[in-house]
Write a protein that holds these residues in place. Structure first.
Motif, short mmCIF file in Angstrom:
data_model
loop_
_atom_site.label_atom_id
_atom_site.label_comp_id
_atom_site.label_asym_id
_atom_site.label_seq_id
_atom_site.Cartn_x
_atom_site.Cartn_y
_atom_site.Cartn_z
N HIS A 28 0.83 -1.20 0.00
CA HIS A 28 0.00 0.00 0.00
C HIS A 28 0.87 1.26 0.00
O HIS A 28 0.44 2.31 -0.51
CB HIS A 28 -0.91 0.00 1.23
CG HIS A 28 -1.88 1.15 1.28
ND1 HIS A 28 -2.94 1.27 0.42
CD2 HIS A 28 -1.91 2.24 2.11
CE1 HIS A 28 -3.59 2.38 0.70
NE2 HIS A 28 -3.00 2.99 1.71
N ARG A 29 2.08 1.15 0.54
CA ARG A 29 3.00 2.28 0.55
C ARG A 29 3.86 2.34 -0.71
O ARG A 29 4.75 3.19 -0.82
CB ARG A 29 3.89 2.20 1.79
CG ARG A 29 3.15 2.43 3.09
CD ARG A 29 4.05 2.20 4.30
NE ARG A 29 3.36 2.50 5.54
CZ ARG A 29 3.42 3.67 6.17
NH1 ARG A 29 4.15 4.65 5.64
NH2 ARG A 29 2.78 3.86 7.30
N GLY A 30 3.64 1.42 -1.63
CA GLY A 30 4.29 1.51 -2.93
C GLY A 30 5.51 0.64 -3.14
O GLY A 30 6.13 0.69 -4.21
N ARG A 31 5.87 -0.22 -2.15
CA ARG A 31 7.01 -1.13 -2.35
C ARG A 31 6.52 -2.50 -2.77
O ARG A 31 5.55 -3.03 -2.19
CB ARG A 31 7.80 -1.28 -1.04
CG ARG A 31 8.66 -0.11 -0.64
CD ARG A 31 9.91 0.05 -1.46
NE ARG A 31 10.88 -1.01 -1.27
CZ ARG A 31 11.87 -0.97 -0.37
NH1 ARG A 31 11.98 0.06 0.46
NH2 ARG A 31 12.75 -1.95 -0.30
N PRO A 32 7.15 -3.12 -3.76
CA PRO A 32 6.76 -4.49 -4.12
C PRO A 32 7.18 -5.47 -3.02
O PRO A 32 8.20 -5.26 -2.34
CB PRO A 32 7.56 -4.75 -5.40
CG PRO A 32 8.72 -3.82 -5.35
CD PRO A 32 8.24 -2.59 -4.60
N THR A 33 6.37 -6.49 -2.82
CA THR A 33 6.66 -7.49 -1.80
C THR A 33 6.54 -8.89 -2.38
O THR A 33 5.91 -9.11 -3.42
CB THR A 33 5.69 -7.38 -0.61
OG1 THR A 33 4.37 -7.70 -1.04
CG2 THR A 33 5.72 -5.99 0.00
#
Length: 207
Positions: A28-33
């Protein structure tokens, strides 16, 4: 850069759910996981005799269940900041034993890999984590949760035996040999699934 996060704690501490929720919050904060579990890097039952991996004893489970080489070589090393980024997110399917080690995915250079597992901080791969989270629950609560979770499939008596005589014995061995709580960068009281409480936080390795 890529970051490898371990979520450790007793069986039924809520590691898998916490890992899913953490990954969703990070995305949701824009980092891929990416998500993985070291339960998917155990030796398959077909090799249980060879590896002395049994369904009865905590000692056999702790010493022999996990395939450390595959977890290190196929998941954790390539997921590091200087790794190739080409990882296997599963070794062997824990139910069918199907070998998935040849199925590789590429993690972006800024991906965060979140891995849940009991015994995650043991020395066979503790050096490969960039951040460690310990979920704190009492052994009694973990036992209660584990039995309740597995009783519908295993039956109450079998589930109670499995958790009491195997998982909790294995976890006692682990905590005698490994200072797991002291290795964690963050400790979270997960006694209440709906209101996890952060108890401790420190800087990540190398920060």
């Amino acid at each position: 850069m890529r970051i490898r996060v371990a979520i450790d704690g007793y069986t039924a501490a809520g590691k898998t759910t916490f890992g899913h929720e953490l990954a969703a919050a990070i995305r949701h904060r824009g980092r891929p996981t990416a998500r993985a579990s070291l339960d998917d890097f155990k030796h398959p039952w077909g090799q249980s005799i060879e590896h002395r991996y049994d369904r009865l004893t905590g000692e056999g489970y702790y010493r022999n269940a996990y395939d450390f080489d595959s977890a290190r070589d196929l998941l954790l090393t390539p997921a590091g900041a200087h790794g190739t980024g080409l990882v296997a997110l599963c070794g062997h399917d824990p139910l069918t034993g199907t070998d998935h080690r040849g199925i590789l995915v590429h993690l972006p250079a800024d991906a965060i890999l979140i891995v849940d597992s009991a015994f995650a901080f043991r020395p066979e791969y503790n050096d490969l984590w960039d951040y460690r989270i310990w979920l704190e629950v009492s052994p009694e609560l973990a036992l209660h949760r584990g039995i309740a979770r597995d009783a519908p499939e295993e039956g109450f008596e079998e589930a109670a035996k499995l958790h009491r005589d195997r998982y909790h014995v294995a976890e006692a061995i682990y905590l005698r040999e490994v200072p797991a709580r002291g290795l964690a960068n963050t400790t979270i009281d997960n006694s209440d699934y709906d209101t996890p409480l952060r108890l401790h936080i420190s800087r990540p390795d190398g920060a």
